[in-house]
Each structure stands twice: as C-alpha cells, then as structure tokens.
Design a protein around this motif. Sequence first.
Motif, mmCIF file in Angstrom:
data_model
loop_
_atom_site.group_PDB
_atom_site.id
_atom_site.type_symbol
_atom_site.label_atom_id
_atom_site.label_comp_id
_atom_site.label_asym_id
_atom_site.label_seq_id
_atom_site.Cartn_x
_atom_site.Cartn_y
_atom_site.Cartn_z
ATOM 1 N N LEU A 29 -18.251 42.879 -24.115
ATOM 2 C CA LEU A 29 -18.369 44.296 -23.775
ATOM 3 C C LEU A 29 -17.006 44.953 -23.591
ATOM 4 C CD1 LEU A 29 -20.441 46.548 -23.126
ATOM 5 C CD2 LEU A 29 -20.122 45.975 -20.720
ATOM 6 N N LEU A 30 -16.139 44.347 -22.790
ATOM 7 C CA LEU A 30 -14.837 44.952 -22.539
ATOM 8 C C LEU A 30 -13.980 44.955 -23.796
ATOM 9 C CD1 LEU A 30 -14.005 43.636 -18.957
ATOM 10 C CD2 LEU A 30 -15.332 45.631 -19.671
ATOM 11 N N GLY A 31 -14.135 43.939 -24.620
ATOM 12 C CA GLY A 31 -13.424 43.920 -25.891
ATOM 13 C C GLY A 31 -13.860 45.057 -26.795
ATOM 14 N N THR A 32 -15.133 45.418 -26.707
ATOM 15 C CA THR A 32 -15.642 46.549 -27.489
ATOM 16 C C THR A 32 -14.931 47.832 -27.096
ATOM 17 O OG1 THR A 32 -17.814 45.532 -27.776
ATOM 18 C CG2 THR A 32 -17.693 47.918 -28.002
ATOM 19 N N TYR A 33 -14.723 48.030 -25.804
ATOM 20 C CA TYR A 33 -14.047 49.248 -25.347
ATOM 21 C C TYR A 33 -12.556 49.231 -25.696
ATOM 22 C CZ TYR A 33 -18.144 51.156 -23.059
ATOM 23 O OH TYR A 33 -19.384 51.711 -22.828
ATOM 24 N N ARG A 34 -11.942 48.069 -25.717
ATOM 25 C CA ARG A 34 -10.551 47.989 -26.179
ATOM 26 C C ARG A 34 -10.458 48.394 -27.645
ATOM 27 N NH1 ARG A 34 -10.491 43.381 -22.886
ATOM 28 N NH2 ARG A 34 -10.945 41.978 -24.655
ATOM 29 N N MET A 35 -11.434 47.952 -28.425
ATOM 30 C CA MET A 35 -11.479 48.314 -29.837
ATOM 31 C C MET A 35 -11.669 49.814 -30.006
ATOM 32 S SD MET A 35 -13.996 49.262 -32.208
ATOM 33 C CE MET A 35 -15.500 48.533 -31.601
ATOM 34 N N ILE A 36 -12.528 50.433 -29.172
ATOM 35 C CA ILE A 36 -12.744 51.880 -29.236
ATOM 36 C C ILE A 36 -11.433 52.620 -29.002
ATOM 37 C CG2 ILE A 36 -13.842 53.838 -28.065
ATOM 38 C CD1 ILE A 36 -16.267 52.016 -27.583
ATOM 39 N N GLY A 37 -10.697 52.218 -27.975
ATOM 40 C CA GLY A 37 -9.410 52.851 -27.696
ATOM 41 C C GLY A 37 -8.431 52.698 -28.839
ATOM 42 N N GLU A 38 -8.404 51.512 -29.440
ATOM 43 C CA GLU A 38 -7.480 51.260 -30.551
ATOM 44 C C GLU A 38 -7.819 52.123 -31.758
ATOM 45 O OE1 GLU A 38 -6.248 49.708 -34.296
ATOM 46 O OE2 GLU A 38 -8.297 49.470 -33.552
ATOM 47 N N ARG A 39 -9.107 52.228 -32.076
ATOM 48 C CA ARG A 39 -9.528 53.048 -33.227
ATOM 49 C C ARG A 39 -9.216 54.521 -33.002
ATOM 50 N NH1 ARG A 39 -9.656 51.080 -37.940
ATOM 51 N NH2 ARG A 39 -7.904 50.097 -36.883
ATOM 52 N N LEU A 40 -9.495 54.999 -31.785
ATOM 53 C CA LEU A 40 -9.221 56.405 -31.491
ATOM 54 C C LEU A 40 -7.724 56.700 -31.587
ATOM 55 C CD1 LEU A 40 -11.613 57.111 -28.459
ATOM 56 C CD2 LEU A 40 -11.957 57.700 -30.864
ATOM 57 N N LYS A 41 -6.920 55.820 -31.062
ATOM 58 C CA LYS A 41 -5.471 56.049 -31.031
ATOM 59 C C LYS A 41 -4.866 56.062 -32.427
ATOM 60 C CE LYS A 41 -1.199 54.296 -28.944
ATOM 61 N NZ LYS A 41 -0.627 53.257 -28.045
ATOM 62 N N HIS A 42 -5.326 55.161 -33.300
ATOM 63 C CA HIS A 42 -4.690 55.005 -34.606
ATOM 64 C C HIS A 42 -5.439 55.669 -35.755
ATOM 65 C CE1 HIS A 42 -1.743 52.257 -32.920
ATOM 66 N NE2 HIS A 42 -2.729 51.563 -32.360
ATOM 67 N N LEU B 28 -15.690 63.757 -32.097
ATOM 68 C CA LEU B 28 -16.404 62.493 -31.999
ATOM 69 C C LEU B 28 -17.079 62.420 -30.639
ATOM 70 C CD1 LEU B 28 -15.070 59.008 -33.090
ATOM 71 C CD2 LEU B 28 -16.116 59.293 -30.832
ATOM 72 N N VAL B 29 -18.375 62.176 -30.629
ATOM 73 C CA VAL B 29 -19.145 62.039 -29.390
ATOM 74 C C VAL B 29 -19.965 60.760 -29.502
ATOM 75 C CG1 VAL B 29 -20.823 63.082 -27.833
ATOM 76 C CG2 VAL B 29 -19.309 64.549 -29.175
ATOM 77 N N SER B 30 -19.883 59.894 -28.489
ATOM 78 C CA SER B 30 -20.590 58.612 -28.597
ATOM 79 C C SER B 30 -21.026 58.086 -27.242
ATOM 80 C CB SER B 30 -19.699 57.575 -29.293
ATOM 81 O OG SER B 30 -20.478 56.483 -29.750
ATOM 82 N N ASN B 31 -22.045 57.226 -27.303
ATOM 83 C CA ASN B 31 -22.641 56.606 -26.127
ATOM 84 C C ASN B 31 -22.668 55.099 -26.345
ATOM 85 O OD1 ASN B 31 -24.272 56.192 -23.762
ATOM 86 N ND2 ASN B 31 -26.093 56.180 -25.073
ATOM 87 N N PRO B 32 -21.518 54.412 -26.155
ATOM 88 C CA PRO B 32 -21.463 52.961 -26.408
ATOM 89 C C PRO B 32 -22.311 52.194 -25.392
ATOM 90 C CG PRO B 32 -19.256 53.940 -26.214
ATOM 91 C CD PRO B 32 -20.235 54.947 -25.716
ATOM 92 N N PRO B 33 -22.570 50.899 -25.636
ATOM 93 C CA PRO B 33 -23.303 50.082 -24.661
ATOM 94 C C PRO B 33 -22.565 50.015 -23.324
ATOM 95 C CG PRO B 33 -23.118 48.949 -26.769
ATOM 96 C CD PRO B 33 -22.225 50.146 -26.847
ATOM 97 N N TYR B 34 -23.328 49.975 -22.220
ATOM 98 C CA TYR B 34 -22.737 49.870 -20.879
ATOM 99 C C TYR B 34 -22.802 48.449 -20.341
ATOM 100 C CZ TYR B 34 -24.234 54.820 -20.912
ATOM 101 O OH TYR B 34 -24.488 56.118 -21.238
ATOM 102 N N GLY B 35 -23.718 47.637 -20.893
ATOM 103 C CA GLY B 35 -23.973 46.330 -20.310
ATOM 104 C C GLY B 35 -25.126 46.343 -19.331
ATOM 105 N N GLU B 36 -25.894 47.440 -19.270
ATOM 106 C CA GLU B 36 -27.080 47.482 -18.404
ATOM 107 C C GLU B 36 -28.324 47.146 -19.210
ATOM 108 O OE1 GLU B 36 -27.734 48.166 -14.958
ATOM 109 O OE2 GLU B 36 -25.681 47.471 -14.952
ATOM 110 N N ARG B 37 -28.759 48.064 -20.062
ATOM 111 C CA ARG B 37 -29.933 47.794 -20.897
ATOM 112 C C ARG B 37 -29.529 47.182 -22.236
ATOM 113 N NH1 ARG B 37 -33.454 53.136 -21.043
ATOM 114 N NH2 ARG B 37 -31.431 54.109 -21.315
ATOM 115 N N ILE B 38 -28.330 47.488 -22.696
ATOM 116 C CA ILE B 38 -27.810 46.924 -23.941
ATOM 117 C C ILE B 38 -26.397 46.433 -23.677
ATOM 118 C CG2 ILE B 38 -27.115 47.405 -26.304
ATOM 119 C CD1 ILE B 38 -29.215 49.494 -26.480
ATOM 120 N N SER B 39 -26.056 45.266 -24.202
ATOM 121 C CA SER B 39 -24.698 44.766 -24.079
ATOM 122 C C SER B 39 -24.251 44.202 -25.413
ATOM 123 C CB SER B 39 -24.606 43.711 -22.984
ATOM 124 O OG SER B 39 -23.250 43.374 -22.739
#
Length: 501
Positions: free
Chosen positions: A316-329, A301-312
């Motif tokens: 935003l931080l909740g999105t990254y928590r969700m990414i970690g949860e999906r990857l882990k489970h 899996l390779v991805s480029n999620p939003p950073y909050g610079e040009r796209i948010s």
Amino acid sequence: MEQEFKLIAKTFMGLEPVLAKELTRLGANNVEIGRRMVSFTGDKEMMYRANFSLHTAIKILKPINHFKARSADDVYEKIMEMDWSKYLDNERTFTVDAVVFSEDFRHSKFVAYKVKDAIVDQFREKTGKRPNISVANPDIRLHIHIAEDDCTLCLDSSGESLHRRGYRQESVDAPLNEVLAAGMILMTGWQGDTDFIDPMCGSGTLLIEAALIARNMAPGLFRKEYAFEKWPDFDAELFDKIYNDESQERDFQHHIYGYDIDIKAVNTARLNVKAAGLTADITIEQQDFKDFTQPKEKSILVSNPPYGERISTPDLLGTYRMIGERLKHQFVGGEAWILSYREECFEQIGLKPSIKIPVFNGSLECEFRKYQMFDGKMKSFRMEGGIVKTEDEKRQMAEKHRFKKNREFKQRLDEQEENEDSDIRSFTFHRHELEPRKAREPRKPREPKEPKNSRDSRDSRGSRKPKSPRKFSENHGGHEHFDRSGGNRKNNKRYNSEHED
C-alpha cells in the motif's frame, strides 16, 4: 405565484458548502448550512428541480411539522393532532424513517413505530379502516428527525437516495459514492475547461460525474422515479417541463480519460459509461498508474486510490510512493487531487499539498488534497507568476481544528510496530467483499447534448410519461440512447423538426 415553503437538502459531512453553492445557483432562497444538511426555501418547482438537478444532495425533505417531545407518547400525541387526510388515504401505503440524537429516545425504530401507530389509529377512528405500510415501495415516505426534544417531521420527496443515479449497471469492490464523487469534482472548481483524468478509475464513477458536470447535465436524467411523483398534488406537466429543459446544458470540447490496472474494473467502467450515453466523452483503458505518462493536453487529475480499509494492495505505501513519483515526473504543469484516509499514505506521496479538505467517505474521515505540479524549483515557479496556493486556500488552511489530531490507523500502526519490529508488511489491512448492487432496469433519460462540430447529433427524447419505464433504445451515433416515452421517438416533435435518420 405559488407560495414558498421550507425544504431541507441532506448530504454527507464535508459537502455542505458545495451543496449550498449548488442551491444558490439553482435559485433557492434563504440558503443556510447545517450539519450534513442545507436548509432553503422554494416552491414546488424548486423542490422538483432540487431533486432532479443537484449533484451533491442525497435527500430533499419537506418539513410538515415541528414540535417538542420528551417521550414516545408525546410524539404519538403530536402526530395524532395532524390532519393526515391531507397526505394519505386508506388506499395509499406509507413508511416512516427516523433519525434520533437524544437521551430521551434510545431507539429510532421505536419512534418510527409510534409515528406509524398514530397515523393508523387516526384513520381507524375516522374511517374504520387503515392505510397499509410498505417498506419497499410506499406511496408516501415520512422522515422524523429528533435532536434532544426538538422534533421535525418531513415528507421525503426523493424516495431512494439521490446518489443512486441509475446509470450504474455493475460495480467493483468499494465503489465511490456518486454524491461524494460529484462533490470532490466541484471542490476542484473544474467545469470542463480542461481534460480530466482518473488513473485508478474503478467502476468509473468519477469519470461519469465529471462528464455530467462538464456538460451541466442533471444527474436525475437516469433516475427511475421520485417519491413526489406519488404525492396527491404531483404536477406532471411541471415536472415534464423541468425534465425536458435543455437550456442550461453546454458543449464539452475536451475529453475525459480513465485507467485501471484491473481489466474487470475497466470493463465495468465501460459498461457504466455506455449506460450513461457518454462514450464519446470518456475513454477508458487498462493501464497501471506506474506507466502513466505526461498528457498531451492541459489536464486535471482526480483519483481515489486504495486506503487499505475495504481495498488494499500488496504494498500500500509503495503504491503511494509510486503516485508521488508519477505526478512529479509525468504530470508537470497539471493539478492533481487525491482522496485518501491515512496520513502515512499521504506522506509517501512526498509532495506538499496546496490544500487539505476534510471529507467523509462512509464512516472514514478522509482528506482531499490538491497538488499543484510544476517543473523545477518552487521559487522559480513563483517568480514566473505561478500560484501554488490561492488566497482562499491559504485562508482555509489557516482554520483551526479542521482535522482530528490522532487517526485510528496511526494508533494501530504504532501498536503493531512495537510487536512486529516495525515491519509495515506485517500490518493487516481490512478488506470487505461487497456484493455488487443489482442493476435495475433502466428507464429512458434524455441524451446529453452533442456538440454539433464534433460528432453526430443525437435523437431527442420523447415526451415524458411518469408511469412508463425508461428503456434503452437503439445505439445511435456511437452512443447508447434512452427513450423516456417507451414508444417510437419519431413521434416526438423535436425529433422531426431537428433531423431525420
């Protein structure tokens, strides 16, 4: 055998080692890594192949003069000393691009003007006429680079930046640069040996670049033209041979999957994939990352999620928590690579990376992090022979001064916390609305080679005519086909010898 000469391949900061490996595999000699560039030596064929085949180069330059200069007048005199009839005549147009890092030269455009003036004045003195300047579509492109008093003048053999492959028909906000996308994939070591997944695919750049790498297809297949095709010594027969060489391409037995929550992005990605003729290799669906489930096959899996610079996103931080949860489970046993800019975002993933690689996405110093996913405890995983971090990754992570200690976002966030009671929702992220680049009329790159055991064989492309446009031909076997010749592909010997419709 044609004599070798020095060449320079320009790239983005952080991709130099990847580009050097590409050049070495291509057969270049004397490969040396520099800052945002890799120098090498080769003949005319190598220069053509470098433009056509490299995934991580943005320009291929051919140095034609190297000199010292302390002033614009010095530059003018050195350029006047050259015999410009070797490269130009009064019927050809040219342009000059300048990059300057010097206290003696404060303005790069002024340097470019002095180079232009010297060339024009030489032709006036010798012929009474002068060649014209063309910024949009010149016959000859010149590039001068000045570092302090060290000046290098080059012929630009590429023309338009090589990241403009030619397959992108439409775009979305803040699309990932094609060269960076290819560099990211090559950094992972993936060569098409598993399925490939991008759960936040945007316009599909990572997906298409992955397919090109998996099939070992040259990214130049979709390219409209190169600057060297207008040079006086252009060898059309040699370039035809390079363009028609399929010997290094390979079958791809796995599959590439892309997902995005935005239906506009999904439709854009599908259009770009179709334009690249890769619909059999890539499947794109509308799906939120939070609904991502365990793949049936072994995958990267390779991805480029939003950073909050040009796209948010609203959170935003909740999105990254969700990414970690999906990857882990839901990605147990897989290898995940995430590109992002903010340490605060990475922290929300909540997983320990195997490696952190510094790369630049535009002007942003980002990190490309690898997460080796496994079930249960790390101790048990290692006891069973699992490898979380390779020896090379350990060595790279041990290098000092790999990253800036302080990130701009962290400093701004700290200041905001003092004034807004530490509420992350009050922080204003940047968003720039980008106009999508108009798609140029495509010309006819040849098709990727189809595995005979998995799908209908394709038509081969016609013989190359440098000046004729590449055109889409009929949709054949579920793929969008290109006809490089602009004529009837059935006149092509390879077409008739391999199959008939």
